[in-house]
Write an enzyme that holds these catalytic residues in place. Structure first.
Site, short mmCIF file in Angstrom:
data_model
loop_
_atom_site.label_atom_id
_atom_site.label_comp_id
_atom_site.label_asym_id
_atom_site.label_seq_id
_atom_site.Cartn_x
_atom_site.Cartn_y
_atom_site.Cartn_z
N GLU A 1 0.98 -1.37 0.09
CA GLU A 1 -0.06 0.02 0.09
C GLU A 1 0.81 1.44 -0.01
OE1 GLU A 1 -3.43 0.38 -0.32
OE2 GLU A 1 -3.37 -1.97 -0.55
N SER B 1 -54.99 -14.16 38.32
CA SER B 1 -54.83 -14.80 39.44
C SER B 1 -53.44 -15.44 39.66
CB SER B 1 -55.77 -16.09 39.20
OG SER B 1 -57.47 -15.58 39.21
#
Length: 623
Positions: free
Chosen positions: A99, A375
Site C-alpha cells: 500500500e 390470578s
C-alpha cells in the site's frame, strides 16, 4: 515620444505585463491553496476529535463461552481493535510493501508516488493507480467521501498532512490497520482474520493468510477470501510476489502459500443468531449496571458474558415458531406472547423471548411492566403473605361469600360461592372471593411488603384490595413474575434475576462482575407450603395443561377484556407462571392492544400448554 517602442515593443510590453499578472495570480492562488491545505486539515480534525477513536464491536458471550453476537457498528459492520504489539512484523511489512512503500519517508503525501501513478496512468490511458499514501487513505476513510474530484483530493492531502503532525507513524499505521474496510462487513485486520480464517491471535496468521488480508483493500468487494474466485486468487498471488520482491519471504514460501486454499470457519458461514430479545435485555441491564449508554456499550469493544443457556434459548425460540400453540389471530393482528426462564438456584436468566417475531429493536414484552397478571398474582400478594404470618396454613378455612369492600365487589366465576373453603382448594380452583377476603385479613401493607421481598415493589396506586386478583395500576412483566416465583422454588431464598455475568472492557479489565447475594427473604416453611399448593394446581386444578414428566408447581392467570359490547368471556391476558426442580418460568399471551376486534376467546390453559411445550424441549438442558 509617441510610439517610440514600435508595434513589436508594445506587444512585448503587454506580454510582460500579462505574464506578470498571471504570475501574481498564480502566486496568490498558490498562497491561498497552501493556506487552505494548512488550515482545512487541522480544522476538520479539531472539529471531529471523536473520529480518531475507532468504534469497536462489543461481543455478547453465552454461559458456555460461545460467541452469541458481535454487535454491528453504526456503519453496519464489525470491528475488533488490535494493539500494535498484537500484529506480527510480517503483516505490517506486507501492508506497507503493498500500500505505501515510502510510508516512513514521506510526511503524509507521497509526491513521488503520485508522480509515478500519474505517469503509469497516462501511459496506460486509464486510472489504474491512485498514488494515495496510507495516511491519505486513512484521512479519506475517517473524514471524507469516496467521490473522485480535485477538491476531495485536496482535502484528503490537507487532512493527511495534519494527521502526520498530530500522530506518530506507528499510531497512523495502527489506526489504518484497525479502520480499513476488509469486505463482508469487516473493519480492520483483526476482525477480518477472525471472520475469514477463525484466527483471533494475529501472530498465528500464516504467510498465505497475511497475503490474503493485504490483498483486500485494493477492492474489498472482490478481493476477499470468502469466495476463492479468480480475482481474489490473482490479487493474492500478486501480493505474494511483492512480498518476495521486498525480501519478506522466500520463493519457496511464496510457492507454498500460493497453492493454499482457505475456507470460511463454520461459525462464520452461519448467518444470524439466537436471542435477539435476550441480547436486548442484556444491553439494557448492562447500561443500568455501568451507567454507560447503549451506544457506548455497543461500540466500546466490551465483552459481555451472559447467563444465556443456548440449548434452553433454542428450545424456547423453536417452540414459539409453532402457530398451533397459540390462540387464533384476529383479522388484522397476531396474538403475541413472551416468556422468561430463570435458574431459581442462582437467579440467572437462562432464556428469554419478547415476542413471536422478535427482531432487533422490536418490542421486548418479556421485560416491560405492562400486563395485568390476574390470578397468577394471588400467591404473591395473598396466599404467600398469609402463610408467612404463621396464622394460616394450606388447610385453613377461608370465607367464600359474595362481599362488598367499600366500592369494590369481586365476583367468583359463574357467581358460585361455597361459604367456606380450604386455602389449598381456593388456590387450586382459582376462586376469587377467598383471595380478596384473605388480603383484607392480613392487611395490604403487610402483603405489599411480602411482594417486595420477592422483587415486586408496587406503587402507592396499588393500595387497594383489587391487587388480590392481579388488578395492578401499572402491570408487571414476565421477568418479574418469574423472579417472584423463583423464591418459592428456591426454598424462600431470593437471587436477583440477571442476564449479565460480567463485563470486560476493550483492554481486558473487568468493569463489572455479578456478585451473588442470596438472601432468605421468606421462611422455608412458607415456600414449601406454597410449592405443595401450586403443585396441586397443576396436578388437579386450573394448570393441568402444564404437567410434565417432572413435578411442576405453578399458577394460571386470566384478565378479562371488559369491553362494552364484547362477550363477557373475552380475555385480555393469559398467564402461566411455574417451576420445575430446575427452572422457573413465566408465560404471557395476548394482543398488544385489546379492543372490540382484538381479544382472546380462550383461557389460560393455552399459556400453561405453551409452558409445558417449552419446558419439555428444555428438559435435557441442566442448569
Amino acid at each position: 515620444m509617441k510610439g517610440q517602442h514600435g508595434p513589436f515593443g508594445r506587444k512585448l510590453l503587454r506580454m510582460v505585463y500579462t505574464g506578470f499578472d498571471i504570475a501574481v495570480i498564480a502566486f496568490l492562488v498558490l498562497l491561498v491553496g497552501l493556506s487552505y491545505v494548512h488550515i482545512y486539515g487541522n480544522a476538520i480534525i479539531n472539529r471531529h476529535p471523536e473520529k480518531l477513536i475507532l468504534p469497536e464491536s462489543s461481543v455478547i458471550i453465552g454461559s458456555d463461552g460461545t460467541v452469541l453476537r458481535r454487535i454491528s457498528l453504526p456503519e453496519s459492520g464489525y470491528r475488533t481493535l488490535a494493539r500494535m504489539d498484537e500484529m506480527p512484523e510480517l503483516l505490517l511489512d506486507t501492508f506497507l510493501a503493498v500500500e505505501d512503500r515510502r510510508f516512513y519517508s514521506h510526511r503524509g503525501v507521497d509526491y513521488k508516488g503520485i508522480l509515478r501513478a500519474t505517469v503509469n496512468n497516462t501511459l496506460g490511458l486509464r486510472i489504474s493507480q491512485g498514488g494515495s499514501s496510507i495516511t491519505q487513505q486513512l484521512a479519506r476513510n475517517l473524514y471524507l467521501t469516496r467521490d473522485k474530484n480535485l477538491l476531495r483530493k485536496l482535502n484528503e492531502a490537507s487532512i493527511a498532512l495534519a494527521l502526520e503532525k498530530r500522530l506518530s507513524k506507528r499510531e497512523i499505521l495502527l489506526l489504518y490497520l484497525n479502520q480499513i474496510y476488509m469486505g463482508q462487513g469487516q473493519y480492520g485486520v483483526k476482525a477480518a482474520a477472525e471472520f475469514y480464517f477463525g484466527v483471533s491471535d494475529l501472530k498465528e496468521l500464516d504467510i498465505g493468510q497475511i497475503a490474503s488480508l493485504a490483498a483486500i483493500p485494493k477492492g474489498p468487494s472482490i478481493y476477499h477470501p470468502a469466495e476463492n474466485n479468480k480475482d481474489f486468487e490473482g490479487r493474492k498471488k500478486l501480493v505474494l510476489q511483492i512480498m518476495q520482491q521486498n525480501g519478506l519471504i522466500t520463493e519457496k514460501e511464496r510457492m507454498l502459500a500460493a497453492r493454499q486454499e482457505y475456507y470460511l470457519p463454520e461459525e462464520t458461514v452461519v448467518a444470524g443468531g439466537i436471542g435477539k430479545s435476550y441480547i436486548d435485555a442484556t444491553l439494557k441491564e448492562a447500561s443500568l449496571l455501568t451507567g454507560k449508554t447503549l451506544e457506548e456499550l455497543k461500540t466500546g469493544g466490551y465483552t459481555i458474558t451472559t447467563a444465556m443457556n443456548a440449548g434452553v434459548q433454542k428450545a424456547l425460540e423453536n417452540t414459539f415458531r409453532n402457530p398451533a400453540l397459540f390462540p387464533p389471530d384476529s383479522a388484522t393482528r397476531q396474538v403475541e406472547a413472551a416468556m422468561v426462564i430463570i435458574n431459581q438456584h442462582n437467579g440467572e436468566v437462562a432464556a428469554l423471548i419478547g415476542g413471536r417475531n422478535e427482531g432487533t429493536g422490536s418490542l421486548n414484552r418479556a421485560i416491560i411492566d405492562a400486563r395485568q397478571p390476574g390470578s397468577a398474582f394471588k400467591p404473591i400478594i395473598a396466599y404467600g403473605p398469609a402463610l408467612e404470618t404463621g396464622r394460616f396454613s394450606p388447610d385453613s378455612m377461608l370465607l367464600d361469600r359474595k362481599q362488598t369492600y367499600g366500592n369494590y365487589s369481586p365476583d367468583n366465576l359463574n357467581n358460585v360461592y361455597r361459604g367456606q373453603v380450604k386455602m389449598n382448594t381456593a388456590l387450586r380452583e382459582s376462586i376469587n372471593s377467598p383471595a380478596v377476603w384473605l388480603l383484607k385479613q392480613i392487611g395490604i401493607s403487610e402483603a405489599r411488603q411480602f411482594a417486595a421481598k420477592l422483587g415486586l415493589e408496587l406503587p402507592k396506586e396499588d393500595n387497594n384490595l383489587s391487587i388480590a386478583l392481579g388488578g395492578l395500576h401499572q402491570g408487571v412483566s414476565p421477568l418479574k413474575m418469574a423472579q417472584a416465583y423463583s423464591v418459592f422454588a428456591n426454598g424462600g431464598v431470593f437471587n436477583k434475576a440477571h442476564t449479565v455475568r460480567s463485563i470486560t472492557n476493550s483492554q481486558g479489565r473487568v468493569i463489572y462482575k455479578h456478585d451473588a447475594k442470596p438472601r432468605q427473604v421468606i421462611s422455608r416453611r412458607t415456600a414449601e407450603s406454597m410449592t405443595l399448593m401450586l403443585r396441586s394446581v397443576v396436578d388437579e386444578g386450573t394448570g393441568k395443561k402444564a404437567r410434565l414428566a417432572v413435578p411442576v408447581a405453578g399458577k394460571t392467570g386470566t384478565t378479562q377484556a371488559g369491553l362494552p359490547g364484547v362477550d363477557a368471556k373475552a380475555n385480555r391476558d393469559l398467564w402461566f407462571t411455574g417451576y420445575t426442580p430446575d427452572w422457573t418460568a413465566a408465560v404471557w399471551m395476548g394482543f398488544d392492544r385489546t379492543d372490540k376486534d382484538n381479544f382472546i376467546s380462550e383461557g389460560s390453559g393455552r399459556a400453561a400448554a405453551l409452558f409445558a411445550a417449552v419446558m419439555n424441549k428444555a428438559a435435557s438442558e441442566r442448569p
